[in-house]
Design a protein around this motif. Sequence first.
Motif, PDB file in Angstrom:
ATOM      1  N   PRO A  47       0.817  -1.227   0.000  1.00  0.00           N
ATOM      2  CA  PRO A  47       0.000   0.000   0.000  1.00  0.00           C
ATOM      3  C   PRO A  47       0.850   1.277   0.000  1.00  0.00           C
ATOM      4  CG  PRO A  47      -0.895  -1.586   1.540  1.00  0.00           C
ATOM      5  CD  PRO A  47       0.431  -2.127   1.112  1.00  0.00           C
ATOM      6  N   GLN A  48       1.980   1.254   0.705  1.00  0.00           N
ATOM      7  CA  GLN A  48       2.857   2.420   0.740  1.00  0.00           C
ATOM      8  C   GLN A  48       3.501   2.658  -0.625  1.00  0.00           C
ATOM      9  OE1 GLN A  48       5.667   1.636   3.925  1.00  0.00           O
ATOM     10  NE2 GLN A  48       4.016   0.965   5.296  1.00  0.00           N
ATOM     11  N   VAL A  49       3.964   1.582  -1.244  1.00  0.00           N
ATOM     12  CA  VAL A  49       4.586   1.702  -2.567  1.00  0.00           C
ATOM     13  C   VAL A  49       3.552   2.144  -3.593  1.00  0.00           C
ATOM     14  CG1 VAL A  49       5.817   0.455  -4.384  1.00  0.00           C
ATOM     15  CG2 VAL A  49       6.325  -0.029  -1.981  1.00  0.00           C
ATOM     16  N   ARG A  50       2.332   1.662  -3.448  1.00  0.00           N
ATOM     17  CA  ARG A  50       1.262   2.063  -4.368  1.00  0.00           C
ATOM     18  C   ARG A  50       0.965   3.563  -4.250  1.00  0.00           C
ATOM     19  NH1 ARG A  50      -1.917  -1.099  -7.190  1.00  0.00           N
ATOM     20  NH2 ARG A  50      -1.476  -2.947  -5.913  1.00  0.00           N
ATOM     21  N   LYS A  51       0.940   4.069  -3.008  1.00  0.00           N
ATOM     22  CA  LYS A  51       0.711   5.506  -2.803  1.00  0.00           C
ATOM     23  C   LYS A  51       1.832   6.334  -3.417  1.00  0.00           C
ATOM     24  CE  LYS A  51      -2.033   5.351   1.472  1.00  0.00           C
ATOM     25  NZ  LYS A  51      -2.038   5.685   2.929  1.00  0.00           N
ATOM     26  N   GLU A  54       1.345   6.358  -7.135  1.00  0.00           N
ATOM     27  CA  GLU A  54       0.240   7.255  -7.499  1.00  0.00           C
ATOM     28  C   GLU A  54       0.693   8.706  -7.491  1.00  0.00           C
ATOM     29  OE1 GLU A  54      -2.848   6.301  -4.736  1.00  0.00           O
ATOM     30  OE2 GLU A  54      -3.413   4.435  -5.761  1.00  0.00           O
ATOM     31  N   GLU A  55       1.516   9.074  -6.515  1.00  0.00           N
ATOM     32  CA  GLU A  55       2.053  10.436  -6.463  1.00  0.00           C
ATOM     33  C   GLU A  55       2.860  10.758  -7.719  1.00  0.00           C
ATOM     34  OE1 GLU A  55       3.064  14.220  -5.410  1.00  0.00           O
ATOM     35  OE2 GLU A  55       1.560  12.940  -4.424  1.00  0.00           O
ATOM     36  N   LEU A  56       3.542   9.752  -8.246  1.00  0.00           N
ATOM     37  CA  LEU A  56       4.372   9.928  -9.445  1.00  0.00           C
ATOM     38  C   LEU A  56       3.571   9.773 -10.734  1.00  0.00           C
ATOM     39  CD1 LEU A  56       7.344   7.752  -8.159  1.00  0.00           C
ATOM     40  CD2 LEU A  56       7.357  10.248  -8.371  1.00  0.00           C
ATOM     41  N   GLY A  57       2.309   9.352 -10.620  1.00  0.00           N
ATOM     42  CA  GLY A  57       1.491   9.131 -11.808  1.00  0.00           C
ATOM     43  C   GLY A  57       1.747   7.801 -12.473  1.00  0.00           C
ATOM     44  N   VAL A  58       2.289   6.836 -11.709  1.00  0.00           N
ATOM     45  CA  VAL A  58       2.698   5.541 -12.257  1.00  0.00           C
ATOM     46  C   VAL A  58       1.648   4.488 -11.940  1.00  0.00           C
ATOM     47  CG1 VAL A  58       4.453   3.717 -12.170  1.00  0.00           C
ATOM     48  CG2 VAL A  58       5.140   6.136 -12.041  1.00  0.00           C
ATOM     49  N   ASN A  59       1.272   3.712 -12.953  1.00  0.00           N
ATOM     50  CA  ASN A  59       0.361   2.573 -12.785  1.00  0.00           C
ATOM     51  C   ASN A  59       1.195   1.367 -12.354  1.00  0.00           C
ATOM     52  OD1 ASN A  59      -1.284   0.281 -13.290  1.00  0.00           O
ATOM     53  ND2 ASN A  59      -2.475   1.414 -14.781  1.00  0.00           N
ATOM     54  N   ILE A  60       0.980   0.883 -11.122  1.00  0.00           N
ATOM     55  CA  ILE A  60       1.876  -0.131 -10.562  1.00  0.00           C
ATOM     56  C   ILE A  60       1.159  -1.440 -10.289  1.00  0.00           C
ATOM     57  CG2 ILE A  60       1.538   0.509  -8.134  1.00  0.00           C
ATOM     58  CD1 ILE A  60       4.634   0.119  -7.811  1.00  0.00           C
ATOM     59  N   SER A 168       8.752   9.860   0.866  1.00  0.00           N
ATOM     60  CA  SER A 168       8.252   9.992   2.239  1.00  0.00           C
ATOM     61  C   SER A 168       7.140   8.992   2.540  1.00  0.00           C
ATOM     62  CB  SER A 168       7.742  11.414   2.485  1.00  0.00           C
ATOM     63  OG  SER A 168       8.799  12.347   2.421  1.00  0.00           O
ATOM     64  N   MET A 169       6.476   8.508   1.508  1.00  0.00           N
ATOM     65  CA  MET A 169       5.376   7.562   1.703  1.00  0.00           C
ATOM     66  C   MET A 169       5.844   6.137   1.979  1.00  0.00           C
ATOM     67  SD  MET A 169       2.841   8.983  -1.276  1.00  0.00           S
ATOM     68  CE  MET A 169       2.075  10.600  -1.128  1.00  0.00           C
ATOM     69  N   LEU A 170       7.119   5.876   1.791  1.00  0.00           N
ATOM     70  CA  LEU A 170       7.661   4.531   2.002  1.00  0.00           C
ATOM     71  C   LEU A 170       8.033   4.370   3.477  1.00  0.00           C
ATOM     72  CD1 LEU A 170       9.887   4.186  -1.191  1.00  0.00           C
ATOM     73  CD2 LEU A 170       7.470   3.595  -0.899  1.00  0.00           C
ATOM     74  N   GLU A 171       7.048   4.291   4.312  1.00  0.00           N
ATOM     75  CA  GLU A 171       7.256   4.320   5.765  1.00  0.00           C
ATOM     76  C   GLU A 171       8.100   3.147   6.252  1.00  0.00           C
ATOM     77  OE1 GLU A 171       3.472   4.682   7.646  1.00  0.00           O
ATOM     78  OE2 GLU A 171       2.916   6.466   6.497  1.00  0.00           O
ATOM     79  N   SER A 172       7.801   1.945   5.801  1.00  0.00           N
ATOM     80  CA  SER A 172       8.556   0.768   6.258  1.00  0.00           C
ATOM     81  C   SER A 172      10.024   0.874   5.879  1.00  0.00           C
ATOM     82  CB  SER A 172       7.966  -0.514   5.657  1.00  0.00           C
ATOM     83  OG  SER A 172       6.636  -0.703   6.069  1.00  0.00           O
ATOM     84  N   GLN A 173      10.285   1.325   4.659  1.00  0.00           N
ATOM     85  CA  GLN A 173      11.671   1.476   4.207  1.00  0.00           C
ATOM     86  C   GLN A 173      12.396   2.539   5.021  1.00  0.00           C
ATOM     87  OE1 GLN A 173      13.574  -0.196   1.667  1.00  0.00           O
ATOM     88  NE2 GLN A 173      15.135   0.911   2.823  1.00  0.00           N
TER      89      GLN A 173
END
Length: 249
Positions: A47-51, A54-60, A168-173
């Motif tokens: 979910p973090q990587v997906r967010k 999305e911020e980058l406009g990338v379909n993942i 910043s959205m990659l909280e676990s990392q």
Amino acid sequence: MSNGQKVLFLGVYGMEVVECGGALAKNVANGGESYATIMLCRETSQPQVRKAAEELGVNISFFNFQYGTVDLSVESKLKLIKVIREVKPDIIITQDPEHSFHDLDPDRRPAMTLLLESIALSSRDFGLEDMPGLEPHPIPTIYYMTPHHPNTVVDISAVWEKKEKAMSMLESQMEFSGMHFEEMLDPSAAEIIAPGFSNLSSHYEKGRAIHKALDKAVHVYHGLATHGHFALAEAYRREGNFHLQQLIK
């Protein structure tokens, strides 16, 4: 007139989509389509990587390969080939072969062979019976991310804030990095890199502080430093020669 391309990022780990997020985001800003699929990313982190994507406009999307088990099986190849034939990219970005052999993150080396074999096989008649309606796709232009020996830099100054917000959205990392940096760095050295490091209250904040400093240092180095033309740039290595009708400046 749009300058955008159809770009597919084939990644091993989740943070990589942000590491080359400048080029992916800029392609979207120029009217293109950017896609990413990640081989190894824990379900709790997705979910973090997906967010971030999305911020980058990338379909993942995610493959859900298991750590330590990446192999060259037909099943593994078909997973990657299917994505390539579905997206039909003009450009593929993936990890650098040379870098992958020196990096001691698990699965990098078998992943690199799997990625290159799948890109090659996607252009042949391999596996067509397993994916009805999809045709072979010619090998796209390939760029390797974070290479040891780059031959290309991309100006990402205009999308820098997007890239930093995505990181910043990659909280676990960031939490993992915070614990790592706290252990490995002398406190005085940590203060030089990220002033106020010792006063930060969480591993997330510590990881993010060091990553901000590292991100800026790396991108300024490839951009403005070494007689560069851009303030902030991502480095890549293009596979093969540049084929030009005439020399360009």
